[in-house]
Design a protein around this motif. Structure first.
Motif, PDB file in Angstrom:
ATOM      1  N   LEU A 266      -4.199  -1.116  -8.292  1.00 55.13           N
ATOM      2  CA  LEU A 266      -5.376  -0.805  -8.066  1.00 55.13           C
ATOM      3  C   LEU A 266      -5.373   0.074  -7.340  1.00 55.13           C
TER       4      LEU A 266
ATOM      5  N   PHE B  27       0.903  -1.322   0.103  1.00 58.57           N
ATOM      6  CA  PHE B  27      -0.273   0.122   0.370  1.00 58.57           C
ATOM      7  C   PHE B  27       0.716   1.264  -0.052  1.00 58.57           C
TER       8      PHE B  27
ATOM      9  N   ILE C 164      -6.993   0.490   5.117  1.00 58.95           N
ATOM     10  CA  ILE C 164      -6.391  -0.788   4.536  1.00 58.95           C
ATOM     11  C   ILE C 164      -5.215  -1.283   5.975  1.00 58.95           C
TER      12      ILE C 164
ATOM     13  N   ALA D 174     -11.382  -2.324  -0.932  1.00 53.93           N
ATOM     14  CA  ALA D 174     -10.415  -2.296  -1.831  1.00 53.93           C
ATOM     15  C   ALA D 174      -9.584  -3.713  -1.856  1.00 53.93           C
TER      16      ALA D 174
ATOM     17  N   ILE E 218      -2.334  -1.295  -3.736  1.00 55.75           N
ATOM     18  CA  ILE E 218      -2.770  -0.582  -3.697  1.00 55.75           C
ATOM     19  C   ILE E 218      -2.321   0.977  -3.307  1.00 55.75           C
TER      20      ILE E 218
END
Length: 361
Positions: A159, A77, A95, A324, A135
């Motif tokens: 993403l 992330f 997250i 996500a 992410i």
């Protein structure tokens, strides 16, 4: 947002158990963190527009990525900005919490500290550490091409969340999850028109330059004001860089240079709260002498709205964790992921602010 509008929204996105098929609607799973207590149903993200009409969406096959079990995966992330404001704090925590909840083998996290070159190197470093899914909360809409190319070379899907990038979905990146920022601007304009009666002189505290959030929130607001309230004149637009101290500084300058301002549209809550401080110091009553409308939905802003110091707040929900990882699970299950998954954002006003503080972040 009205109750009829809310009822038309798809239900809250959630991650299914590891052995079950993913669904982006139909459950009441919510996320709570230290920054989001109270009524948890208020804090959960809801998918409004998954753009299903755009086609079958991006699949594992069309993207060219290998099959992956998230429970045995290394996920990275990349946060774009320092966690000095509630949005970024809540986003990162979301997250982390969801990765832990679903049992991701390893979560790598980085923070670019608002430096594009660092975000590029952060992503490249995570790839070097074996990240198999990324992410990314982009700092800017442009400039991340080297990082995306490095991910593509390793067949690692990317993403993007909360800010759109100027690139090709299902090629340069998998999909975008986030709000409709133009619509946020329009709703802020509607709230401002209601607060001012559609008359007066308004200053806009712009967000940071170079990203879709600032561009779209400005466009939505300006276009809506021009179309529906010709008596509301936009007399200044100046960047406060999404920061409270910068918002305060800009407001202090505007009080001197534009003393006839009657309203302020802040493109995030932190700048709005900075403007409140500046106005108080100048002997003005924020929310009364100067109407203020902002976007984000932080707990501090909703509290200020309840106190009468702001006039409306349009939410921009940062709790991306469940959506996500739900999207990732859907993708690896062989289902198509839409190019844009747009979430629904609520609106806070004087009537619902006090009761809504517990659900704000």
């Amino acid at each position: 947002m009205s109750l009829p509008q809310r009822s038309r929204m798809l239900s809250v996105a959630c991650v299914v158990a590891a052995t079950a098929a993913l669904a982006l609607s139909g459950c009441a799973k919510s996320e709570t963190t230290d920054n989001a207590g109270g009524d948890s149903t208020q804090g959960a993200q809801t998918v409004q527009t998954p753009t299903a009409s755009a086609g079958p969406g991006c699949t594992l096959t069309t993207y060219g990525a290998p099959k992956l079990d998230l429970k045995s995966a290394v996920v990275g992330f990349s946060q774009s900005e320092k966690e000095a404001n509630p949005f970024r704090i809540a986003e990162t925590q979301s997250i982390k919490d969801e990765a832990a909840r679903i049992g991701v083998k390893k979560l790598l996290t980085t923070n670019a500290q608002s430096q594009l070159s660092k975000q590029i190197s952060d992503i490249q470093d995570m790839l070097a550490q074996g990240a198999q899914f990324l992410i990314v909360a982009p700092l800017n809409s442009d400039g991340l091409e080297p990082a995306f190319q490095a991910a593509a070379a390793k067949k690692v899907p990317v993403l993007t969340i909360d800010r759109k990038v100027n690139a090709t979905a299902c090629k340069d990146y998998l999909a975008f999850l986030g709000s409709d920022f133009v619509e946020q601007g329009k709703r802020a304009a509607d709230a401002m028109i209601k607060a001012t009666g559609g008359k007066g002189k308004v200053a806009i505290l712009l967000g940071s330059s170079g990203n879709s959030v600032t561009t779209d929130r400005t466009k939505g607001f300006v276009d809506q004001v021009k179309a529906t309230a010709p008596g509301l004149e936009i007399v200044a637009q100046q960047t406060g860089e999404f920061a409270r101290d910068k918002g305060q500084q800009v407001m202090e300058q505007l009080i001197q240079s534009k003393p006839d301002i009657t309203a302020v549209y802040a493109e995030n809550d932190e700048m709005a709260l900075g403007a409140v401080t500046a106005l108080k110091a100048a002997g003005k009553a924020p929310g009364k002498d100067i109407k203020i409308v902002s976007i984000d939905g932080t707990r501090n802003a909703v509290q200020a709205l309840s106190n009468g110091e702001l006039n409306a707040v349009i939410e921009s929900n940062p709790r991306f964790g469940p959506l996500a990882f739900a999207t990732a699970a859907k993708f690896y299950a062989g289902e198509g992921v839409p190019e844009d998954v747009i979430i629904a954002d609520r609106a806070y006003d004087p009537a619902n602010a006090k009761a809504s503080i517990g659900g704000a972040y």
